[in-house]
Design a protein around this motif. Sequence first.
Motif, PDB file in Angstrom:
ATOM      1  N   TYR A 165       0.849  -1.270   0.092  1.00 29.81           N
ATOM      2  CA  TYR A 165       0.094  -0.078   0.033  1.00 29.81           C
ATOM      3  C   TYR A 165       1.041   1.130   0.095  1.00 29.81           C
ATOM      4  CZ  TYR A 165      -3.474  -3.153   1.312  1.00 29.81           C
ATOM      5  OH  TYR A 165      -4.483  -4.121   1.687  1.00 29.81           O
ATOM      6  N   ASP A 166       0.293   2.249  -0.583  1.00 23.62           N
ATOM      7  CA  ASP A 166       1.050   3.471  -0.635  1.00 23.62           C
ATOM      8  C   ASP A 166       0.136   4.688  -1.149  1.00 23.62           C
ATOM      9  OD1 ASP A 166       1.909   4.705  -3.657  1.00 23.62           O
ATOM     10  OD2 ASP A 166       1.942   2.303  -3.605  1.00 23.62           O
ATOM     11  N   ALA A 167       0.650   6.014  -1.012  1.00 18.59           N
ATOM     12  CA  ALA A 167      -0.131   7.114  -1.543  1.00 18.59           C
ATOM     13  C   ALA A 167       0.762   7.842  -2.173  1.00 18.59           C
ATOM     14  CB  ALA A 167      -0.896   8.029  -0.439  1.00 18.59           C
ATOM     15  N   THR A 168       1.614   7.267  -3.007  1.00 16.81           N
ATOM     16  CA  THR A 168       2.668   8.108  -3.850  1.00 16.81           C
ATOM     17  C   THR A 168       2.419   8.648  -5.158  1.00 16.81           C
ATOM     18  OG1 THR A 168       3.716   6.134  -4.768  1.00 16.81           O
ATOM     19  CG2 THR A 168       4.620   6.813  -2.705  1.00 16.81           C
ATOM     20  N   ASN A 169       1.056   8.144  -5.664  1.00 14.79           N
ATOM     21  CA  ASN A 169       0.533   8.421  -6.705  1.00 14.79           C
ATOM     22  C   ASN A 169       1.406   8.135  -8.169  1.00 14.79           C
ATOM     23  OD1 ASN A 169      -1.636   9.552  -8.540  1.00 14.79           O
ATOM     24  ND2 ASN A 169      -0.754  11.357  -8.531  1.00 14.79           N
ATOM     25  N   GLY A 170       2.137   7.048  -7.897  1.00 13.86           N
ATOM     26  CA  GLY A 170       3.285   6.517  -8.798  1.00 13.86           C
ATOM     27  C   GLY A 170       4.491   7.107  -8.647  1.00 13.86           C
ATOM     28  N   ARG A 225       1.084  -3.737  -5.980  1.00 17.71           N
ATOM     29  CA  ARG A 225       0.907  -2.283  -5.278  1.00 17.71           C
ATOM     30  C   ARG A 225      -0.520  -1.827  -5.603  1.00 17.71           C
ATOM     31  NH1 ARG A 225      -0.345   3.208  -7.807  1.00 17.71           N
ATOM     32  NH2 ARG A 225       0.067   4.353  -6.056  1.00 17.71           N
ATOM     33  N   VAL A 226      -0.979  -1.178  -4.350  1.00 15.81           N
ATOM     34  CA  VAL A 226      -2.323  -0.705  -4.009  1.00 15.81           C
ATOM     35  C   VAL A 226      -2.066   0.723  -3.811  1.00 15.81           C
ATOM     36  CG1 VAL A 226      -4.400  -1.012  -2.863  1.00 15.81           C
ATOM     37  CG2 VAL A 226      -3.170  -2.804  -3.415  1.00 15.81           C
ATOM     38  N   GLY A 227      -2.639   1.440  -4.797  1.00 14.62           N
ATOM     39  CA  GLY A 227      -2.703   3.022  -4.456  1.00 14.62           C
ATOM     40  C   GLY A 227      -3.928   3.393  -3.660  1.00 14.62           C
ATOM     41  N   LEU A 228      -3.442   4.268  -2.555  1.00 17.05           N
ATOM     42  CA  LEU A 228      -4.581   4.696  -1.610  1.00 17.05           C
ATOM     43  C   LEU A 228      -4.375   6.287  -1.779  1.00 17.05           C
ATOM     44  CD1 LEU A 228      -3.709   2.763   1.348  1.00 17.05           C
ATOM     45  CD2 LEU A 228      -5.543   2.039  -0.288  1.00 17.05           C
ATOM     46  N   THR A 229      -5.647   6.840  -1.116  1.00 21.24           N
ATOM     47  CA  THR A 229      -5.602   8.434  -0.877  1.00 21.24           C
ATOM     48  C   THR A 229      -4.735   8.482   0.402  1.00 21.24           C
ATOM     49  OG1 THR A 229      -7.471   8.211   0.578  1.00 21.24           O
ATOM     50  CG2 THR A 229      -7.818   8.685  -1.785  1.00 21.24           C
ATOM     51  N   THR A 230      -4.267   9.632   0.769  1.00 24.93           N
ATOM     52  CA  THR A 230      -3.498  10.025   1.929  1.00 24.93           C
ATOM     53  C   THR A 230      -4.311   9.642   3.289  1.00 24.93           C
ATOM     54  OG1 THR A 230      -4.135  12.369   1.866  1.00 24.93           O
ATOM     55  CG2 THR A 230      -2.105  11.685   0.915  1.00 24.93           C
ATOM     56  N   ASP A 231      -5.549  10.040   3.046  1.00 22.92           N
ATOM     57  CA  ASP A 231      -6.501   9.558   4.236  1.00 22.92           C
ATOM     58  C   ASP A 231      -6.514   8.167   4.494  1.00 22.92           C
ATOM     59  OD1 ASP A 231      -6.950  12.338   4.841  1.00 22.92           O
ATOM     60  OD2 ASP A 231      -9.031  12.196   3.836  1.00 22.92           O
ATOM     61  N   GLN A 232      -6.779   7.669   3.458  1.00 24.60           N
ATOM     62  CA  GLN A 232      -6.839   5.878   3.543  1.00 24.60           C
ATOM     63  C   GLN A 232      -5.404   5.478   4.010  1.00 24.60           C
ATOM     64  OE1 GLN A 232      -7.836   5.237  -0.502  1.00 24.60           O
ATOM     65  NE2 GLN A 232      -9.869   4.688  -0.285  1.00 24.60           N
ATOM     66  N   VAL A 249       4.026  11.363   9.719  1.00 24.80           N
ATOM     67  CA  VAL A 249       5.337  11.415   9.167  1.00 24.80           C
ATOM     68  C   VAL A 249       5.351  10.572   8.092  1.00 24.80           C
ATOM     69  CG1 VAL A 249       7.818  10.759   9.486  1.00 24.80           C
ATOM     70  CG2 VAL A 249       6.561  11.938  11.369  1.00 24.80           C
ATOM     71  N   MET A 250       4.862   9.399   8.005  1.00 29.11           N
ATOM     72  CA  MET A 250       4.910   8.348   6.954  1.00 29.11           C
ATOM     73  C   MET A 250       4.088   8.694   5.710  1.00 29.11           C
ATOM     74  SD  MET A 250       6.979   6.164   7.938  1.00 29.11           S
ATOM     75  CE  MET A 250       6.997   5.087   6.987  1.00 29.11           C
ATOM     76  N   VAL A 251       2.793   9.379   6.139  1.00 26.79           N
ATOM     77  CA  VAL A 251       2.025   9.964   4.887  1.00 26.79           C
ATOM     78  C   VAL A 251       2.624  11.114   4.328  1.00 26.79           C
ATOM     79  CG1 VAL A 251      -0.167  11.139   4.584  1.00 26.79           C
ATOM     80  CG2 VAL A 251      -0.211   9.225   6.105  1.00 26.79           C
ATOM     81  N   ALA A 252       3.112  12.025   5.091  1.00 29.13           N
ATOM     82  CA  ALA A 252       4.124  12.922   4.520  1.00 29.13           C
ATOM     83  C   ALA A 252       5.139  12.623   3.663  1.00 29.13           C
ATOM     84  CB  ALA A 252       4.747  13.919   5.600  1.00 29.13           C
ATOM     85  N   PHE A 253       5.559  11.412   3.835  1.00 29.27           N
ATOM     86  CA  PHE A 253       6.917  11.153   2.849  1.00 29.27           C
ATOM     87  C   PHE A 253       6.228  10.539   1.708  1.00 29.27           C
ATOM     88  CE2 PHE A 253       9.540   9.508   6.564  1.00 29.27           C
ATOM     89  CZ  PHE A 253      10.321  10.483   6.556  1.00 29.27           C
ATOM     90  N   ASP A 254       5.083   9.868   1.850  1.00 22.61           N
ATOM     91  CA  ASP A 254       4.282   9.767   0.402  1.00 22.61           C
ATOM     92  C   ASP A 254       3.924  10.775  -0.599  1.00 22.61           C
ATOM     93  OD1 ASP A 254       4.791   6.988   1.174  1.00 22.61           O
ATOM     94  OD2 ASP A 254       2.683   6.536   0.566  1.00 22.61           O
ATOM     95  N   ILE A 255       3.395  11.942   0.372  1.00 25.78           N
ATOM     96  CA  ILE A 255       2.978  13.058  -0.470  1.00 25.78           C
ATOM     97  C   ILE A 255       4.142  13.651  -1.143  1.00 25.78           C
ATOM     98  CG2 ILE A 255       2.086  15.290   0.135  1.00 25.78           C
ATOM     99  CD1 ILE A 255       0.532  14.331   2.471  1.00 25.78           C
TER     100      ILE A 255
END
Length: 293
Positions: A165-170, A225-232, A249-255
């Motif tokens: 899982y990640d929220a990196t948008n590719g 790989r499963v793309g998520l929103t940052t909230d998810q 912190v981890m979500v900020a890295f993905d953003i």
Amino acid sequence: MADFKNSALLVTGASGHFGRLAVEALLARGATKIIAGTRDPSKLADLAAKGVEVRKLDFNDKASLEAGFAGAERVLLISTDAVGSRIEQQRNAVAAAKAAGVKHIVYTSAPNPRPNPGTGVSPEHYWTEVAIAAAGLDFTFLRNHIYAEITLLGAGSAIGSGQLYDATNGGGRSYVARKDAADTAAGALLTAEGQLILDVTGPAAVTQEALATEFAKLSGKPVARVGLTTDQLRGGLVAAGLPAGMADVMVAFDIDAAGGYHAIVTDTVEQFTNRKPEALEAFLAANRGALAG
């Protein structure tokens, strides 16, 4: 290129993974006056046996900072592990370095540090860089990208569940092995001059889809790989037991990865080590045993 191997070189946080690697690299490159700073000198008895001067150095204790920085000419300031209180700690260290007459600080920073709210640990690195620059010293800011070792932490759950899982948008990440980053820091401590800001990266930006493919190849199990929103993503991390602050912190890295800040590729490792950085694929293959799942 300058050569400061006979200068008094101080490494802070020398009993940590990064600091110990940096000290070993300095020894291997012939540095003659190495000072290793640590909160617990007993942890560095082996380095003391190799001729390293070990000093007690606690960023929360200004007296230990004064004694620890005394006589040092160049300092590798390794960002502490006290997320949330690093700004004050590291400002104390910078003030002590200036008072001691340190000429150059090499600081282990992060990609695109900025003071913006919601950017995880980025403000801590930003304000530390500001403090160093304001002190009027020469500096090398090494903006270390995500360590390759981080991929091992999530490998087991990804391989076990078959989903990464990640929220990196590719967006890609130029993962760098900790040893490559530490060797780079040692090289900068030995040779860097003036005022430099450099990104420390691996040889290529790797997407989470490509990482999932590597996990599958090395484990023999399907991983997607499963793309998520940052909230998810944040909700999933908290539900898995991660403290809310660390989840942020981890979500900020993905953003930041989604914004392209982690996809920068430079030759900084090669510049300071005379070798190319290890590719993530090679790193994962060498650590195949750690890919539990």
